[in-house]
Design an enzyme around this catalytic site. Structure first.
Site, PDB file in Angstrom:
ATOM      1  N   CYS A  66      13.269  10.625   7.237  1.00  0.00           N
ATOM      2  CA  CYS A  66      13.269  10.201   8.638  1.00  0.00           C
ATOM      3  C   CYS A  66      14.652  10.332   9.254  1.00  0.00           C
ATOM      4  CB  CYS A  66      12.724   8.793   8.771  1.00  0.00           C
ATOM      5  SG  CYS A  66      13.447   7.676   7.605  1.00  0.00           S
ATOM      6  N   GLY A 100       6.805   4.898   8.281  1.00  0.00           N
ATOM      7  CA  GLY A 100       5.930   6.067   8.409  1.00  0.00           C
ATOM      8  C   GLY A 100       6.076   6.672   9.789  1.00  0.00           C
ATOM      9  N   GLU A 140       9.762   1.173  10.663  1.00  0.00           N
ATOM     10  CA  GLU A 140      10.800   2.199  10.454  1.00  0.00           C
ATOM     11  C   GLU A 140      10.083   3.528  10.603  1.00  0.00           C
ATOM     12  OE1 GLU A 140      12.831   4.915   9.410  1.00  0.00           O
ATOM     13  OE2 GLU A 140      12.698   4.260   7.314  1.00  0.00           O
ATOM     14  N   GLU A 200       9.418  15.754  15.639  1.00  0.00           N
ATOM     15  CA  GLU A 200       9.816  15.583  14.236  1.00  0.00           C
ATOM     16  C   GLU A 200       9.005  16.548  13.373  1.00  0.00           C
ATOM     17  OE1 GLU A 200       8.887  11.891  12.131  1.00  0.00           O
ATOM     18  OE2 GLU A 200      10.908  11.961  11.295  1.00  0.00           O
ATOM     19  N   LYS A 242       0.841  -1.206   0.000  1.00  0.00           N
ATOM     20  CA  LYS A 242       0.000   0.000   0.000  1.00  0.00           C
ATOM     21  C   LYS A 242       0.870   1.248   0.000  1.00  0.00           C
ATOM     22  CE  LYS A 242      -2.002   2.825   2.747  1.00  0.00           C
ATOM     23  NZ  LYS A 242      -1.972   4.076   1.946  1.00  0.00           N
TER      24      LYS A 242
HETATM   25  P1  ADP Z   1       3.352  10.416   7.181  1.00  0.00           P
HETATM   26  O1  ADP Z   1       3.433  11.192   8.450  1.00  0.00           O
HETATM   27  O2  ADP Z   1       4.637  10.200   6.478  1.00  0.00           O
HETATM   28  O3  ADP Z   1       2.175  10.766   6.304  1.00  0.00           O
HETATM   29  P2  ADP Z   1       1.911   8.148   8.039  1.00  0.00           P
HETATM   30  O4  ADP Z   1       2.426   7.282   9.114  1.00  0.00           O
HETATM   31  O5  ADP Z   1       0.694   8.957   8.285  1.00  0.00           O
HETATM   32  O6  ADP Z   1       3.148   8.991   7.661  1.00  0.00           O
HETATM   33  O7  ADP Z   1       1.678   7.339   6.704  1.00  0.00           O
HETATM   34  C1  ADP Z   1       2.523   6.318   6.251  1.00  0.00           C
HETATM   35  C2  ADP Z   1       1.685   5.254   5.605  1.00  0.00           C
HETATM   36  O8  ADP Z   1       0.813   4.692   6.583  1.00  0.00           O
HETATM   37  C3  ADP Z   1       0.792   5.743   4.479  1.00  0.00           C
HETATM   38  O9  ADP Z   1       0.756   4.751   3.464  1.00  0.00           O
HETATM   39  C4  ADP Z   1      -0.555   5.876   5.153  1.00  0.00           C
HETATM   40  O10 ADP Z   1      -1.654   5.749   4.269  1.00  0.00           O
HETATM   41  C5  ADP Z   1      -0.518   4.697   6.111  1.00  0.00           C
HETATM   42  N1  ADP Z   1      -1.435   4.806   7.253  1.00  0.00           N
HETATM   43  C6  ADP Z   1      -1.898   5.926   7.853  1.00  0.00           C
HETATM   44  N2  ADP Z   1      -2.735   5.619   8.863  1.00  0.00           N
HETATM   45  C7  ADP Z   1      -2.799   4.269   8.918  1.00  0.00           C
HETATM   46  C8  ADP Z   1      -3.481   3.337   9.766  1.00  0.00           C
HETATM   47  N3  ADP Z   1      -4.270   3.731  10.754  1.00  0.00           N
HETATM   48  N4  ADP Z   1      -3.298   2.018   9.539  1.00  0.00           N
HETATM   49  C9  ADP Z   1      -2.474   1.600   8.544  1.00  0.00           C
HETATM   50  N5  ADP Z   1      -1.821   2.423   7.708  1.00  0.00           N
HETATM   51  C10 ADP Z   1      -1.969   3.744   7.891  1.00  0.00           C
END
Ligand code: ADP
Length: 497
Positions: free
Chosen positions: A299, A243, A265, A400, A190
């Site tokens: 990161c 993320g 990570e 961050e 995803k």
């Molecule tokens: P960033 O701060 O870099 O946007 P996120 O952690 O919000 O980082 O997003 C990183 C990835 O995690 C993206 O692909 C996002 O769609 C996904 N994501 C965000 N929320 C969720 C969740 N509750 N469960 C699983 N994946 C998620």
């Protein structure tokens, strides 16, 4: 509004809305819902992607499970997988210009970074893991409790969910997919909803390379729907996530449902430490590049620069000068150093930290303003920002920010800077600049982070483990470590008498 010429190949790719890749076929989401894809430099809509949901993830998991358990993928030999990975690398190189252009349109990053950084690193990681399938070995173990042959074999961990962020979209897909394919796992990938286009194009190249149906499924969509469906799915064996720390926590909690293997990570607030005896020109350049590369959306960004007091003003001046010389603009312009921030939401977040820094009493030395003039007015641009005299316990030095934003902090001696550097919930990277080899190594020993760069900052290579301590996550990507992430170890006892 500025519209730079988009190549015919990319224009063709953008013409139709993008679909999900499930079981080797491109298909709409079961809901037919779409998400718009915006160009962060212009605010223009590039195309639409499918908004995947729980049902789509279910279909992808069924395809991945079938591909894992029977069919062509299972029949492929390690050497076949090597050839396949190498071919994927070649196809990425063949389409490098197109992928770079697409990445810059979608994410905003300068074309030089897309082309010479992200795309190159993506084919490199496939080529590196192409060498692994024939070298994943077990052991024989000298047991003492009977006449046994005892050996281990490494097996693919199973169906893997891979959830990736928007800062290095293609490269993150490559880092995740290459080792998983090397071991023979199957995947539901995803991409981030903001930047899914290069992952989708990569999906097309995977099919062209001959990856069998169901081995890699790509479900685009939001984190809340598609991401959460992956994290919660009882038939996904492992989730690899890159993320934010906040979402990483959700992934861990969701994984408890079926004791998923997880690797995370996450965020960072990495220290870059400059001693007075360092080559100050190199150190100042390293500290500047270490935070402003990729607009600081990294990161491992060295967002806390610690400088020994006797050279503090000198180094600060160089960093300010560097920041002021950076050219802000559309990433497609080859002269651009600082492209747009990925989204309006992010640029607002970054801006809010300028206010916070001022309230906390730090000195704004440079930047801090949104760039809204001329052709940039519809994009998400912000000037590179340098704060001096920030306190390490202030919010701008602890949280961050994920943007072109650096706090430069003075220190007096090694003992003090070790305690300041380690006073963070994160522990991803750290830089140490000194000509004293003994001090360099003793600092490396004392800093609690997954990666230490001495007299350099931020180098990454497929052969070198990547990952963090503390709330920067756990598990290491790259090298043999990623093979461990995607395999289970099975022990076999054979009675010999
Ligand atoms: P960033 O701060 O870099 O946007 P996120 O952690 O919000 O980082 O997003 C990183 C990835 O995690 C993206 O692909 C996002 O769609 C996904 N994501 C965000 N929320 C969720 C969740 N509750 N469960 C699983 N994946 C998620």
């Amino acid at each position: 509004m500025e519209t730079r010429a988009i190549s015919a190949t990319v224009a063709r790719f953008l013409l139709e809305s993008k679909k999900l890749l499930i079981n080797g076929e491109w298909m709409e989401s079961s809901s037919s819902d779409l998400l718009p894809v915006m160009n962060p430099a212009t605010g223009e809509r590039l195309t639409y992607i499918a908004a995947g949901n729980e049902e789509d993830v279910d279909r992808a998991v069924a395809a991945a499970r079938a591909a894992l358990e029977k069919g062509d993928w299972k029949k492929m030999t390690p050497m076949d997988r090597s050839k396949l990975l190498w071919k994927i690398a070649d196809l990425i190189d063949l389409h490098a210009d197109e992928l770079a252009e697409l990445e810059t349109l979608d994410n905003g990053k300068p074309i030089s970074i897309s082309r010479n950084g992200d795309v190159k690193a993506s084919s490199n990681v496939f080529r590196y893991y192409a060498g692994w399938p024939t070298k994943i070995v077990g052991e024989t173990n000298p047991v003492s409790n009977g006449n046994y042959l005892n050996y281990t074999v490494r097996e693919p961990v199973g169906v893997v969910g891979q959830i990736i962020p928007w800062n290095y979209p293609l490269m993150m897909a490559a880092w995740k997919l290459a080792p998983a394919l090397a071991v023979g796992a199957t995947v539901i990938l995803k991409p981030a909803e903001q930047t899914s286009l290069t992952a989708i194009r990569l999906g097309e190249l995977l099919i062209e390379a001959g990856v069998p149906a169901g081995v890699v499924n790509i479900v685009t969509g939001t984190g809340k729907k598609a991401g959460a469906a992956i994290a919660n799915h009882p038939r996904i064996d492992k989730v690899a996530f890159t993320g934010s720390t906040e979402v990483g926590r959700h992934i861990m909690q969701a994984g408890a449902v079926n004791i998923k293997r997880t690797s995370l990570e996450l965020g960072g607030k990495s220290p870059n430490i400059i001693f007075a005896d360092a080559d100050l020109e190199a150190a100042s350049l390293g500290a500047s590049e270490g935070v402003f590369y990729n607009m600081g959306q990294d990161c491992t960004a060295g967002s806390r620069v610690f400088v020994q007091r006797q050279v503090y003003e000198q180094v600060l001046e160089r960093i300010v000068q560097y920041a002021e010389n950076l050219r802000v603009g559309n990433g497609l312009d080859p002269l651009t150093d600082i492209g747009p921030i990925v989204s309006e939401e992010q640029v607002e977040r970054i801006s809010s930290y300028v206010e916070i820094g001022l309230e906390e009493g730090a000195t704004l030395m440079s930047g801090g303003k949104r760039v809204t003039d001329g052709v940039l007015k519809h994009g998400h641009f912000i000037q590179p920002t340098v704060f001096a005299n920030a306190r390490n316990d202030s919010r701008i030095a602890q949280e961050e920010i994920f943007g072109p934003f650096v706090s430069v902090i003075p220190f007096d001696d090694a003992e003090e800077v070790i305690s300041l550097a380690n006073d963070s919930i994160y522990g991803l990277g750290a830089g140490i600049w000194t000509r004293d080899i003994g001090r360099a190594h003793s600092m490396a020993k004392s800093i609690k982070s997954g990666m230490i760069w001495i007299n350099s900052y931020g180098a990454v290579d497929p052969a070198s483990p990547f990952g963090g301590y503390k709330m920067s996550g756990y598990g290491r990507e790259m090298g043999a470590y990623a093979i461990d992430l995607y395999t289970e170890t099975k022990t076999v006892w054979v009675k010999m008498d």
